[in-house]
Design an enzyme around this catalytic site. Structure first.
Site, mmCIF file in Angstrom:
data_model
loop_
_atom_site.group_PDB
_atom_site.id
_atom_site.type_symbol
_atom_site.label_atom_id
_atom_site.label_comp_id
_atom_site.label_asym_id
_atom_site.label_seq_id
_atom_site.Cartn_x
_atom_site.Cartn_y
_atom_site.Cartn_z
ATOM 1 N N HIS A 114 -2.495 8.089 20.528
ATOM 2 C CA HIS A 114 -4.017 7.999 20.806
ATOM 3 C C HIS A 114 -4.382 8.567 19.630
ATOM 4 C CE1 HIS A 114 -7.839 8.178 22.775
ATOM 5 N NE2 HIS A 114 -7.650 9.765 22.687
ATOM 6 N N ASP A 122 -21.553 -4.221 -6.959
ATOM 7 C CA ASP A 122 -20.399 -4.433 -5.750
ATOM 8 C C ASP A 122 -19.958 -2.883 -6.175
ATOM 9 O OD1 ASP A 122 -18.040 -4.788 -4.746
ATOM 10 O OD2 ASP A 122 -18.736 -6.898 -4.702
ATOM 11 N N TRP A 182 -0.638 14.463 17.642
ATOM 12 C CA TRP A 182 -1.102 13.992 16.462
ATOM 13 C C TRP A 182 -0.883 15.195 15.211
ATOM 14 C CZ3 TRP A 182 -5.468 14.939 12.964
ATOM 15 C CH2 TRP A 182 -6.423 15.701 13.426
ATOM 16 N N SER A 239 -4.170 4.743 0.889
ATOM 17 C CA SER A 239 -5.343 3.834 1.088
ATOM 18 C C SER A 239 -6.522 4.784 1.087
ATOM 19 C CB SER A 239 -4.972 3.133 2.686
ATOM 20 O OG SER A 239 -6.459 2.640 2.934
ATOM 21 N N SER A 240 -6.620 5.746 1.680
ATOM 22 C CA SER A 240 -7.665 6.616 1.673
ATOM 23 C C SER A 240 -8.051 7.076 0.455
ATOM 24 C CB SER A 240 -7.439 7.813 2.762
ATOM 25 O OG SER A 240 -7.126 7.463 4.018
ATOM 26 N N HIS A 247 -8.452 20.813 8.892
ATOM 27 C CA HIS A 247 -9.937 20.966 9.137
ATOM 28 C C HIS A 247 -10.990 20.192 8.304
ATOM 29 C CE1 HIS A 247 -13.041 22.723 11.106
ATOM 30 N NE2 HIS A 247 -13.636 22.767 9.839
ATOM 31 N N GLU A 272 -10.474 17.342 7.414
ATOM 32 C CA GLU A 272 -10.264 16.101 8.015
ATOM 33 C C GLU A 272 -11.358 15.889 9.144
ATOM 34 O OE1 GLU A 272 -8.646 13.314 7.634
ATOM 35 O OE2 GLU A 272 -8.998 12.213 9.580
ATOM 36 N N TYR A 299 -14.158 17.263 9.417
ATOM 37 C CA TYR A 299 -15.547 17.136 8.786
ATOM 38 C C TYR A 299 -15.609 15.820 7.910
ATOM 39 C CZ TYR A 299 -16.522 21.732 10.339
ATOM 40 O OH TYR A 299 -16.598 22.760 11.223
ATOM 41 N N SER A 320 -29.072 10.434 9.679
ATOM 42 C CA SER A 320 -30.183 10.977 8.931
ATOM 43 C C SER A 320 -30.938 9.669 8.514
ATOM 44 C CB SER A 320 -29.650 11.857 7.584
ATOM 45 O OG SER A 320 -28.929 12.939 8.275
ATOM 46 N N HIS A 364 -8.315 28.808 12.066
ATOM 47 C CA HIS A 364 -8.929 29.056 13.621
ATOM 48 C C HIS A 364 -8.276 27.984 14.456
ATOM 49 C CE1 HIS A 364 -12.114 25.715 12.371
ATOM 50 N NE2 HIS A 364 -11.216 25.035 12.830
ATOM 51 N N HIS A 365 -7.534 26.942 14.105
ATOM 52 C CA HIS A 365 -6.465 26.135 15.028
ATOM 53 C C HIS A 365 -5.249 27.083 15.328
ATOM 54 C CE1 HIS A 365 -9.014 22.605 14.604
ATOM 55 N NE2 HIS A 365 -9.039 23.097 13.214
ATOM 56 N N THR A 381 -24.968 23.596 9.551
ATOM 57 C CA THR A 381 -24.709 22.841 10.773
ATOM 58 C C THR A 381 -26.089 22.614 11.526
ATOM 59 O OG1 THR A 381 -22.613 23.031 11.027
ATOM 60 C CG2 THR A 381 -23.580 21.465 12.395
ATOM 61 N N LYS A 390 -29.027 21.326 9.541
ATOM 62 C CA LYS A 390 -29.108 19.628 10.060
ATOM 63 C C LYS A 390 -29.721 19.414 11.157
ATOM 64 C CE LYS A 390 -25.635 17.952 6.990
ATOM 65 N NZ LYS A 390 -26.676 16.747 6.944
ATOM 66 N N ARG A 413 -3.363 21.355 27.631
ATOM 67 C CA ARG A 413 -3.596 20.047 27.293
ATOM 68 C C ARG A 413 -2.142 19.397 26.978
ATOM 69 N NH1 ARG A 413 -5.501 20.836 20.935
ATOM 70 N NH2 ARG A 413 -4.764 18.410 20.984
#
Ligand code: HEA
Ligand code: HEA
Ligand code: CUA
Ligand SMILES: [Cu+2]
Lengths: 374, 293, 526
Positions: C77, C106, C142, C170-171, C254, C256, C258, C269, C303-304, C329, C332, C451
């Site tokens: 998931h 293009d 994950w 790919s990315s 991390h 990732e 963002y 925006s 921080h993880h 943030t 924004k 979790r």
């Protein structure tokens, strides 16, 4: 309307006192000095966030209400204002500094395990905890005791469903206890919410943590790092006792050790071994090899008709006692008594159609255990 | 302002077939590697080879296609710039790939190994590895039964030093070749470029003999603990990049011989040159942090 | 920029006929469409796994699935939603909109663009095929922490590693293409500080992608070596460290997160000014804030890992750095509010999603800030409080922004207005469902539910039940979305080229549906 709904929800979170009993909404305040500072910190940040939220969402919903086209609002044309932009950069920054100060203080306290009265090594295993009291000859495993029938909904669930163990960690009240936390296989994490102690158990490394619990009582927690199949079934129970009772318990533990040694010398009948073996198998081995002995394809080998379980008995004894490095199969030499080991091996060699007829004597195992100690 | 045309190619079959090839390659590699222990990797090997074969054909075809388009003058200067941006960011991504391994190296050297040896904030960990002492290069591992350590490590001041000299000079030779290309001095290009290729090959040859020495004489292997692990992953991926770079140099040399490049239109050439400089810079980092310090 | 572009379209004026159009296309709109449908399919797949999780957690006890399979569901998931649903959706939107927004014919590298897409279905086919392998699919979360994902992993982990490699390729190619397009393909006069914010946020996102996807490739490569070739990167017995894995993973991980939110900021925006009928407040501070967030995202990864036993100084550094992210943030959020302030607002579906985004993302941001306080994180870490946090920023955050964007641009893509009432029904069902699902998770998290567990103690039962009901409401609401999109593609009242009331941006200067090749001659931007 959204905002009021949210605010009511948020407020209900904080109303600790009346809510805690059934509807645990908030973090428990805990019983230690550290857990109290953590709780206060939590509440401070929470209220700061609520306040900021009220202001920001307040302005937003106010404009949503008043500056809508359907009310004939005309769009204004400003789109910049250096001053307000500077203000709303600096104000949050200042708020953050205000939060960081108490946070730093609490963290520094948590990081000071010096001057402990007792050192306990806490080791995570798939899926149980081992507690070794350094300097004392106390060393035991703590397994979950919630019956499978409750988990599978065939029986009413007990009060401490999933949060109960056979041998809780016992510590004295009012003493500083240092934990040396590690693991033998994967990463686990030792967490007791009421102490605000959570530390990962990293295989090959030791993490330090400590607590000082003023109140005797039973405190419960769980493993909080995904550690495989039974991660959800790896509870922690800490039994905090007054000093005198704790000392009594220490002597009892030592007596039990002596009894176990004596038992290992006696011979036991095959029936008794099989019965005992089945019980040990179910609590200790079935998590991986499954109750029916068939294992899980490609992950845990089946023991039913396995080459080892019906083949060379010495190999069988060896793998159960010493495990296999680099696999989930642990060394059970220290985990189980000689009697239990003899029983479980006998059981495996005679259950599920493994009809070897072999019987393993506790004394044989005991000799191996003693030999390994040297 | 000049009216130029940005070339948007019509449909192309290359990408989807390249994806299929990549899939075969990856699935094959997975099956092969999983079968290593049980000797059941044959289908994997087959898939892998099929994928690799298909991929090579596609790459050859795809590049030929693009080269021909370039020769037909389809790429405006703006398109050329797109290629340049593309190549630069690709090289940046490659740098970040190495950053992961360098990061691992610095972490174990400055934190993990000292902790295991009883130094620093997590020095209590040494309780679990009594008798283990931190040193770098790590010859004696915490558990010598599982990871038997190495007898010695490669001496930086012999082959590695020579290899450093070789790669650095090859960066110069390719620059000289590039200048020659711009000045349209054909024989000089061929000479300097050829020399670059030769230097690349010699580097690879030395690297291979160093690996043989490591395995056969020093007991420095992938299994010998964290020093061997970081050593081989860094030098190994670098070696793969040199191999790829050398192949690219050879191809581009053939294109030079065929007269594909003009003094002001030779993006393909520059791209390879950039790549070669990148490989060179990574080596300098390796030489310093893997071999010397 | 003095180059003017004109497309050479000798062979094709419109799309090719038949299925080959989709396989061989080099057209950014076709590829955008492919990405978006792929992402939707993955959203349903990952969503069904989430529903399986929620169904099992409906009540205490094991009812439907066994613990090992539960772990596989959690893992798949997370992976599918992150790499299969959210990231490709943003890439799809980028493909559709960026060339139109910057006035390009293009994408810069059209064939590579097609390759970036077509790798994905194969990568996910490989990933999903692990579900049918002996030993089961990856079951280590994950975040695949070693050694659970190395020494103790099922054999399918090898395929998982190669699937991650493919997604990475790919990315990276997709991101390179996006950067090249933005830097090189802008119409004359389209200076950097005139770029729409969606373009800016994607520029920065693409940079993040190129910087961190290779690091992910590096860490899975080290795993592969540890599993099959005897190295000891993540094994203390050889001098390595399991925590090394986490450092490298989160150095990727991390940024990732963002990557999954910056394009969302961009979309919001775009939308808020249109429906507030007022220019975006603080354009340049938006650009600087986005850049600061990107910069900070590289120095907060640990921080993880507050509970892994970092040295005190490390703990403090990462706590402070993480808290700092609240500042840009916040800028924004304040800018969005200031844009609405004194506007002339209407509330079509895109705007509803955008407003919900602002509110619910901010709530998720607040819980993020609470998590950033290291000593408090000792209580929150690895509980449902974290699950609540990241679903708030991801579902009503990233996913709502994607939906807002789809509603906003759908008339431009299809040439038809979508049925507005149906859109609003979809919004309100989703809004209620999302909050019902994820708000109670704060409570069970604080109360102490870890979790990644298939079964839980009795005191967590009530809120889990509510969350499960909410999940089904939210999940089934997405069927409305599916039907709405198909209906709009098939027909509906024809859309004008502007679609909305005087929106800004080049995309609104071309007819709806946008012609197959948009800017064959580049527009002049003044
Ligand atoms: C889109 C994805 C996304 C986003 C945007 C964020 C944003 C943030 N996240 Fe989150 N996070 C995740 C996705 C995301 N996160 C995921 C997936 C995980 C779990 C991974 C896993 O373990 O599986 C995670 C986990 C996670 C953790 C680890 C928790 C743990 O495991 O113990 C932490 C800890 O610091 C954290 C912090 C933050 C912070 C500080 C922000 C900040 O960026 C938020 C900033 C925003 C605001 C603060 C609100 C708006 C600001 C204002 C209105 C200004 C004024 C405010 C103040 C001064 C307070 N996140
Ligand atoms: C962008 C990312 C994203 C998104 C969109 C979601 C969406 C959802 N997630 Fe997410 N989740 C993660 C990212 C995401 N999640 C991550 C990273 C983790 C951590 C994994 C880990 O621990 O390793 C996680 C973990 C996670 C958990 C914790 C699992 C655990 O710890 O064991 C839970 C539990 O409730 C959950 C629930 C949900 C639900 C109910 C949704 C819903 O929003 C989904 C709704 C969508 C649908 C349901 C699909 C549409 C459905 C239909 C069209 C109806 C048709 C369906 C049927 C007929 C069945 N998720
Ligand atoms: Cu042990 Cu989770
Ligand atoms: Cu983070």
């Amino acid at each position: 309307m959204k905002v009021t709904r949210l605010i009511t929800l948020l407020i209900s979170v904080s109303s600790v006192s009346y809510a805690r009993a059934e509807w645990a909404l908030n973090m428990p305040r805990g019983v230690t000095e550290i857990s109290h500072s953590v709780f206060d910190l939590h509440m401070i940040i929470f209220w700061i966030c609520v306040a900021i939220g009220v202001v920001v969402f307040g302005v937003m919903f106010w404009s949503i209400f008043h500056h809508r086209k359907s009310r004939g609002a005309q769009a204004h044309h400003f789109h910049e204002n250096t001053l307000v932009e500077i203000i709303w950069t600096l104000v949050p920054f200042a708020i953050l500094i205000a939060m960081a100060i108490p946070a730093t203080a609490t963290l520094v306290k948590m990081y000071d395990p010096s001057d402990a009265d007792i050192d306990i090594q806490v080791t995570g295993y798939q899926w149980k905890w081992r507690y070794q009291y350094l300097g004392e000859d106390i060393d035991f495993f703590s397994n979950t005791t919630t019956p499978l029938e409750q988990i599978n909904n065939q029986e009413e669930k007990g009060e401490h469903y999933l949060l109960e163990v056979d041998n809780p960690l016992v510590i004295p009240a009012g003493k500083k206890v240092r934990f040396l936390i590690t693991s033998v296989d994967v990463i686990h994490s030792w967490w007791v919410p009421d102490f605000a102690v959570k530390k990962d158990a990293i295989p090959g490394f030791i993490n330090e943590s400590w607590t000082n619990v003023p109140e005797p009582g039973i405190y419960r927690g769980q493993c909080t790092e995904l550690c495989g199949k039974n991660h959800g079934f790896m509870p922690i129970v800490v039994d905090v006792r007054p000093q005198a009772e704790y000392e009594l318990w220490v002597t009892q533990q030592k007596n039990m050790k002596a009894q176990e040694v004596a038992l290992a010398k006696q011979s036991i009948s095959m029936e008794e071994l099989m019965a005992k073996g089945e019980a040990v198998y179910k609590t200790t081995c079935a998590a991986c090899h499954q109750v029916n002995g068939e294992g899980i394809a490609n992950v845990f080998p089946g023991l039913k008709a396995s080459p080892i379980a019906i083949g060379d008995i010495n190999q069988h004894i060896d793998i159960v006692l010493n495990g296999k490095t680099g696999s989930a199969m642990q060394a059970f030499r220290e985990q189980l008594s000689a009697v239990d080991l003899a029983a479980v091996i006998t059981y495996e060699r005679n259950a599920w159609g493994n009809n070897t007829g072999d019987k393993v004597e506790p004394a044989t195992i005991d000799e191996l255990k003693v030999a390994a100690k040297q | 302002m000049s009216h130029e045309t940005y070339y948007v190619p019509a449909q192309s079959r290359w990408p989807i077939f390249a994806s299929i090839a990549l899939f075969l390659l990856a699935y094959g590699a997975g099956t092969l590697i999983n079968g290593l222990k049980t000797q059941t990797g044959d289908t994997g090997l087959l898939l892998l080879l099929a994928g690799a074969f298909m991929m090579s054909l596609i790459l050859i075809g795809w590049f030929r296609h693009v080269i021909n388009e370039g020769m037909d003058g389809k790429f405006s200067p703006q398109a050329d710039l797109s290629f340049r941006w593309g190549m630069s960011w690709f090289i940046f991504s490659e740098i970040m790939f190495f950053v992961a391994f360098f990061g691992a190296l610095f972490y174990v050297r400055t934190l993990a190994v000292p902790w295991l040896g009883g130094e620093g904030e997590k020095g209590v960990s040494n309780m679990l590895w009594q008798g283990f002492e931190a040193q770098w290069p790590l010859l004696t591992t915490p558990d010598m039964e599982q990871f038997p350590g190495a007898r010695a490590v490669i001496d930086p001041w012999h082959l590695p030093l020579i290899n450093t000299a070789i790669l650095i000079s090859s960066s110069f030779t390719i620059t000289l070749a590039h200048h020659a290309l711009k000045a349209e001095r054909r024989s000089a290009i061929i000479l300097w470029h050829g020399l670059t290729v030769v230097l690349g090959v010699i580097f690879l040859f030395f690297q291979a003999s160093e690996y043989i020495e490591a395995y056969q004489e020093l007991g420095l292997t992938l299994e010998s603990g964290i020093y061997g692990a970081t050593f081989f992953i860094l030098t190994g991926f670098h070696g793969l990049h040199v191999t790829l770079g050398t192949l690219m140099l050879i191809i581009i040399w053939i294109r030079v011989l065929k007269g594909h490049f003009t003094p002001d239109s030779h993006f393909g050439y520059e791209a390879v040159a950039w790549y070669w400089h990148f490989v060179d810079v990574v080596w300098v980092g390796l030489f310093l942090f893997v071999y010397v310090f | 920029m003095n180059t003017i572009t004109k497309v050479e379209h000798t062979e094709h004026h419109g799309p090719a006929a038949g299925i080959s159009r989709w396989f061989y296309t080099t057209n950014h709109k076709d590829i955008g469409t492919l990405y978006l449908w792929f992402s939707f399919a993955m959203f349903l797949t990952g969503g069904c796994m989430a529903l399986m999780i929620r169904a099992e957690l409906f009540q205490p006890g094991l009812q439907l699935i066994q613990p090992d399979f539960f772990n596989q569901m959690t893992t798949m998931h997370g992976l599918i939603m992150v790499f299969g649903a959210v990231m490709p959706a943003f890439v799809g939107l980028a493909n559709w909109m960026l060339p139109m927004m910057v006035g390009a014919p293009d994408m810069a590298l059209p064939r590579m663009n097609n390759w970036s897409f077509w790798i994905l279905p194969f990568a996910f086919a490989m990933m999903l095929s692990t579900l049918f392998m002996d030993g089961g699919a990856p079951n280590f979360g994950w975040t695949f922490y070693a050694p659970l994902s190395t020494t103790y992993a099922p054999p399918s982990v090898t395929y998982f590693i190669f699937a991650v490699h493919m997604m990475g390729i790919s990315s990276i190619m997709g991101a390179i293409n996006i950067i090249a397009t933005i830097l090189n393909m802008r119409a004359p006069g389209m200076t950097m500080m005139k770029l729409p914010l969606f373009v800016w946020t994607w520029l920065i996102t693409a940079f993040l992608l190129i910087a961190v996807m290779p690091v992910l490739a590096g860490v899975v490569t080290m795993m592969l070596m540890d599993i099959h070739f005897g190295t000891s990167f993540f094994n203390a017995a050889g001098g390595g460290d399991p925590v090394l894995f986490q450092h490298v993973f989160w150095f990727f991980g991390h940024p990732e997160v963002y990557i999954m939110i910056l394009p969302a900021f961009g979309i919001v925006s775009e939308i808020i000014p249109t429906f507030a009928r007022k220019r975006l407040f603080g354009y340049s501070s938006m650009v600087y804030a986005t850049s600061s967030i990107a910069f900070l995202s590289f120095i907060v990864w640990a921080h993880h890992m507050f509970t892994v036993g970092l040295p005190l100084m490390g703990e403090l550094f990462f706590m402070y750095a993480t808290m700092l992210i609240a500042v840009p943030t916040g800028v924004k959020v304040f800018n969005w509010v200031a844009t609405m302030f004194r506007g002339s607002m209407t509330f079509e579906t895109p705007m509803l999603f955008a407003i919900a985004f602002v509110v619910l993302f901010t709530i998720g941001g607040f819980s993020g800030l609470m998590l950033a306080i290291a000593p408090a994180d000792f209580q929150y870490h690895d509980t449902y409080f974290v699950v609540a946090h990241f679903h708030y920023v991801l579902v009503p955050g990233a996913v709502f922004a994607i939906m807002a964007g789809v509603y906003y641009w759908l008339p431009k893509w299809t040439g038809h207005y979508y049925p507005e009432t149906m859109g609003k029904v979809h919004f309100w069902c989703s809004f209620v469902g999302v909050n019902l699902t994820f708000f109670p998770m704060h409570f069970i998290g604080l109360a102490g539910m870890p979790r990644r567990i298939p079964d839980y103690a009795l005191q967590f039962a009530d809120f889990n039940m509510i969350a499960s009901i909410g999940a089904f409401i939210f999940g089934f609401s997405q069927l409305i979305f599916l039907v709405l999109i198909i209906k709009t593609i098939r027909g509906g009242s024809p859309a004008t080229s502007e679609v909305w009331d005087e929106p800004t941006g080049l995309e609104w200067t071309v007819p709806s549906p946008a012609p197959y090749h948009t800017f064959t001659t580049p527009p002049e931007v003044k």
